[in-house]
Motif scaffolding. Structure first.
Motif, PDB file in Angstrom:
ATOM      1  N   LYS A  42     -29.021 -37.828 -31.747  1.00 40.72           N
ATOM      2  CA  LYS A  42     -30.075 -37.170 -30.981  1.00 40.72           C
ATOM      3  C   LYS A  42     -29.840 -35.670 -30.987  1.00 40.72           C
ATOM      4  O   LYS A  42     -28.745 -35.185 -31.251  1.00 40.72           O
ATOM      5  CB  LYS A  42     -30.152 -37.728 -29.568  1.00 40.72           C
ATOM      6  N   VAL A  43     -30.890 -34.951 -30.707  1.00 37.50           N
ATOM      7  CA  VAL A  43     -30.867 -33.499 -30.656  1.00 37.50           C
ATOM      8  C   VAL A  43     -31.159 -33.104 -29.217  1.00 37.50           C
ATOM      9  O   VAL A  43     -32.153 -33.543 -28.632  1.00 37.50           O
ATOM     10  CB  VAL A  43     -31.929 -32.904 -31.607  1.00 37.50           C
ATOM     11  N   VAL A  44     -30.287 -32.295 -28.635  1.00 33.63           N
ATOM     12  CA  VAL A  44     -30.470 -31.837 -27.263  1.00 33.63           C
ATOM     13  C   VAL A  44     -30.511 -30.313 -27.260  1.00 33.63           C
ATOM     14  O   VAL A  44     -29.601 -29.665 -27.759  1.00 33.63           O
ATOM     15  CB  VAL A  44     -29.324 -32.327 -26.340  1.00 33.63           C
ATOM     16  N   VAL A  45     -31.594 -29.778 -26.724  1.00 33.51           N
ATOM     17  CA  VAL A  45     -31.728 -28.333 -26.566  1.00 33.51           C
ATOM     18  C   VAL A  45     -31.585 -28.032 -25.079  1.00 33.51           C
ATOM     19  O   VAL A  45     -32.328 -28.561 -24.257  1.00 33.51           O
ATOM     20  CB  VAL A  45     -33.083 -27.829 -27.087  1.00 33.51           C
ATOM     21  N   LEU A  46     -30.601 -27.208 -24.749  1.00 35.50           N
ATOM     22  CA  LEU A  46     -30.356 -26.818 -23.365  1.00 35.50           C
ATOM     23  C   LEU A  46     -30.948 -25.426 -23.147  1.00 35.50           C
ATOM     24  O   LEU A  46     -30.474 -24.455 -23.726  1.00 35.50           O
ATOM     25  CB  LEU A  46     -28.856 -26.798 -23.079  1.00 35.50           C
ATOM     26  N   VAL A  47     -32.001 -25.343 -22.359  1.00 36.67           N
ATOM     27  CA  VAL A  47     -32.612 -24.056 -22.021  1.00 36.67           C
ATOM     28  C   VAL A  47     -32.095 -23.700 -20.631  1.00 36.67           C
ATOM     29  O   VAL A  47     -32.387 -24.387 -19.660  1.00 36.67           O
ATOM     30  CB  VAL A  47     -34.150 -24.128 -22.033  1.00 36.67           C
ATOM     31  N   VAL A  48     -31.289 -22.635 -20.569  1.00 39.05           N
ATOM     32  CA  VAL A  48     -30.624 -22.283 -19.308  1.00 39.05           C
ATOM     33  C   VAL A  48     -31.214 -20.987 -18.765  1.00 39.05           C
ATOM     34  O   VAL A  48     -31.238 -19.959 -19.446  1.00 39.05           O
ATOM     35  CB  VAL A  48     -29.101 -22.141 -19.510  1.00 39.05           C
ATOM     36  N   ASP A  49     -31.654 -21.038 -17.533  1.00 34.65           N
ATOM     37  CA  ASP A  49     -32.192 -19.897 -16.805  1.00 34.65           C
ATOM     38  C   ASP A  49     -31.028 -18.981 -16.416  1.00 34.65           C
ATOM     39  O   ASP A  49     -30.056 -19.430 -15.811  1.00 34.65           O
ATOM     40  CB  ASP A  49     -32.906 -20.427 -15.559  1.00 34.65           C
ATOM     41  N   THR A  50     -31.119 -17.690 -16.786  1.00 39.76           N
ATOM     42  CA  THR A  50     -30.079 -16.730 -16.396  1.00 39.76           C
ATOM     43  C   THR A  50     -30.696 -15.569 -15.611  1.00 39.76           C
ATOM     44  O   THR A  50     -30.197 -14.445 -15.661  1.00 39.76           O
ATOM     45  CB  THR A  50     -29.309 -16.203 -17.628  1.00 39.76           C
ATOM     46  N   SER A  51     -31.767 -15.866 -14.892  1.00 40.70           N
ATOM     47  CA  SER A  51     -32.430 -14.825 -14.097  1.00 40.70           C
ATOM     48  C   SER A  51     -31.592 -14.496 -12.869  1.00 40.70           C
ATOM     49  O   SER A  51     -30.588 -15.146 -12.571  1.00 40.70           O
ATOM     50  CB  SER A  51     -33.819 -15.302 -13.671  1.00 40.70           C
ATOM     51  N   ALA A  52     -32.023 -13.493 -12.149  1.00 35.77           N
ATOM     52  CA  ALA A  52     -31.286 -13.010 -10.977  1.00 35.77           C
ATOM     53  C   ALA A  52     -31.064 -14.114  -9.938  1.00 35.77           C
ATOM     54  O   ALA A  52     -29.999 -14.179  -9.319  1.00 35.77           O
ATOM     55  CB  ALA A  52     -32.029 -11.838 -10.349  1.00 35.77           C
ATOM     56  N   SER A  53     -32.037 -14.978  -9.755  1.00 32.83           N
ATOM     57  CA  SER A  53     -31.893 -16.036  -8.734  1.00 32.83           C
ATOM     58  C   SER A  53     -30.758 -17.011  -9.051  1.00 32.83           C
ATOM     59  O   SER A  53     -30.230 -17.669  -8.165  1.00 32.83           O
ATOM     60  CB  SER A  53     -33.208 -16.799  -8.577  1.00 32.83           C
ATOM     61  N   MET A  54     -30.367 -17.094 -10.331  1.00 29.76           N
ATOM     62  CA  MET A  54     -29.265 -17.991 -10.707  1.00 29.76           C
ATOM     63  C   MET A  54     -27.908 -17.435 -10.263  1.00 29.76           C
ATOM     64  O   MET A  54     -26.903 -18.125 -10.302  1.00 29.76           O
ATOM     65  CB  MET A  54     -29.270 -18.240 -12.218  1.00 29.76           C
ATOM     66  N   GLY A  55     -27.879 -16.173  -9.822  1.00 29.27           N
ATOM     67  CA  GLY A  55     -26.648 -15.581  -9.309  1.00 29.27           C
ATOM     68  C   GLY A  55     -26.413 -15.895  -7.841  1.00 29.27           C
ATOM     69  O   GLY A  55     -25.331 -15.626  -7.305  1.00 29.27           O
ATOM     70  N   ALA A  56     -27.414 -16.455  -7.184  1.00 29.14           N
ATOM     71  CA  ALA A  56     -27.274 -16.797  -5.769  1.00 29.14           C
ATOM     72  C   ALA A  56     -26.229 -17.899  -5.612  1.00 29.14           C
ATOM     73  O   ALA A  56     -26.084 -18.772  -6.472  1.00 29.14           O
ATOM     74  CB  ALA A  56     -28.616 -17.247  -5.211  1.00 29.14           C
ATOM     75  N   LYS A  57     -25.516 -17.834  -4.488  1.00 30.90           N
ATOM     76  CA  LYS A  57     -24.461 -18.825  -4.250  1.00 30.90           C
ATOM     77  C   LYS A  57     -24.996 -19.982  -3.420  1.00 30.90           C
ATOM     78  O   LYS A  57     -25.683 -19.787  -2.425  1.00 30.90           O
ATOM     79  CB  LYS A  57     -23.275 -18.185  -3.544  1.00 30.90           C
ATOM     80  N   ASP A  58     -24.680 -21.177  -3.883  1.00 29.62           N
ATOM     81  CA  ASP A  58     -24.911 -22.394  -3.123  1.00 29.62           C
ATOM     82  C   ASP A  58     -23.531 -22.890  -2.737  1.00 29.62           C
ATOM     83  O   ASP A  58     -22.838 -23.517  -3.548  1.00 29.62           O
ATOM     84  CB  ASP A  58     -25.648 -23.449  -3.968  1.00 29.62           C
ATOM     85  N   GLY A  59     -23.108 -22.574  -1.539  1.00 27.56           N
ATOM     86  CA  GLY A  59     -21.734 -22.892  -1.152  1.00 27.56           C
ATOM     87  C   GLY A  59     -20.801 -21.867  -1.766  1.00 27.56           C
ATOM     88  O   GLY A  59     -21.005 -20.665  -1.648  1.00 27.56           O
ATOM     89  N   SER A  60     -19.815 -22.339  -2.498  1.00 29.00           N
ATOM     90  CA  SER A  60     -18.844 -21.414  -3.102  1.00 29.00           C
ATOM     91  C   SER A  60     -19.128 -21.119  -4.569  1.00 29.00           C
ATOM     92  O   SER A  60     -18.453 -20.302  -5.177  1.00 29.00           O
ATOM     93  CB  SER A  60     -17.431 -21.994  -2.961  1.00 29.00           C
ATOM     94  N   THR A  61     -20.111 -21.778  -5.157  1.00 35.04           N
ATOM     95  CA  THR A  61     -20.416 -21.556  -6.579  1.00 35.04           C
ATOM     96  C   THR A  61     -21.831 -21.018  -6.749  1.00 35.04           C
ATOM     97  O   THR A  61     -22.709 -21.263  -5.928  1.00 35.04           O
ATOM     98  CB  THR A  61     -20.291 -22.859  -7.397  1.00 35.04           C
ATOM     99  N   THR A  62     -22.032 -20.311  -7.835  1.00 35.45           N
ATOM    100  CA  THR A  62     -23.368 -19.788  -8.112  1.00 35.45           C
ATOM    101  C   THR A  62     -24.229 -20.884  -8.733  1.00 35.45           C
ATOM    102  O   THR A  62     -23.724 -21.894  -9.236  1.00 35.45           O
ATOM    103  CB  THR A  62     -23.309 -18.594  -9.092  1.00 35.45           C
ATOM    104  N   ARG A  63     -25.506 -20.650  -8.737  1.00 35.68           N
ATOM    105  CA  ARG A  63     -26.427 -21.609  -9.355  1.00 35.68           C
ATOM    106  C   ARG A  63     -26.198 -21.679 -10.864  1.00 35.68           C
ATOM    107  O   ARG A  63     -26.365 -22.737 -11.464  1.00 35.68           O
ATOM    108  CB  ARG A  63     -27.868 -21.209  -9.044  1.00 35.68           C
ATOM    109  N   LEU A  64     -25.783 -20.561 -11.458  1.00 36.64           N
ATOM    110  CA  LEU A  64     -25.482 -20.579 -12.889  1.00 36.64           C
ATOM    111  C   LEU A  64     -24.265 -21.469 -13.161  1.00 36.64           C
ATOM    112  O   LEU A  64     -24.243 -22.205 -14.149  1.00 36.64           O
ATOM    113  CB  LEU A  64     -25.244 -19.161 -13.421  1.00 36.64           C
TER     114      LEU A  64
END
Length: 168
Positions: A42-64
């Protein structure tokens, strides 16, 4: 007189051994190889958002960081004949890692992703996917193709862009 029939058998046995040796030599010179055809992976394409909102922290880790963990979970479920690629949807969309079976290369590309203080050009990133999968070699014809969009939901995608992905 009693040994005469066995003498002829001994000569025939020597001839048979010589013929067998000759056949093995010819076979060795032909360099035989087993060709194993495997089913396409199978072929898997991972499209990852790296916008500013992905830098926000959810707990101790960022969304990225959470996005990376999800991508690595997907990679760990892949087989040896499966291929993956990473498309970065940051200030500009680009292929961070081309199609490969090398999981370590994909993981390095994921680790290299950084948050950009911009909006996500998600449509631009998604338009790259069919271009990359439908290359001129038709290498992935007949394979199971998946596009995973890993985002916090801050990016908007038009219906036209989704239709393009589904059609391709």
């Amino acid at each position: 007189q009693a040994n005469a029939p066995f003498q002829r058998l001994r000569a025939n046995l020597l001839l048979l051994l010589q013929l067998l040796l000759l056949a093995l030599l010819v076979l060795a010179l032909a360099r035989p190889a087993m060709v194993r055809t495997s089913s396409p992976g199978k072929v898997v394409v991972l499209v990852v958002d790296t916008s500013a909102s992905m830098g926000a922290k959810d707990g101790s880790t960022t969304r990225l960081d959470l996005a990376r963990k999800e991508a690595e979970r997907v990679l760990s479920s892949m087989g040896d004949s499966d291929e993956a690629m990473v498309v970065k949807a940051g200030h500009t969309a680009r292929v961070a890692c081309g199609m490969t079976r090398d999981r370590a290369a994909v993981e390095r590309a994921l680790d290299a992703l950084v948050v950009h203080d911009t909006e996500t050009p998600m449509e631009e990133a998604l338009r790259l996917v069919p271009q990359q999968i439908n290359d001129s070699s038709n290498r992935w014809v007949g394979t199971n193709k998946r596009c995973m969009i890993i985002t916090d939901g801050g990016a908007e995608v038009s219906d036209d862009c989704i239709a393009l992905l589904v059609r391709e």
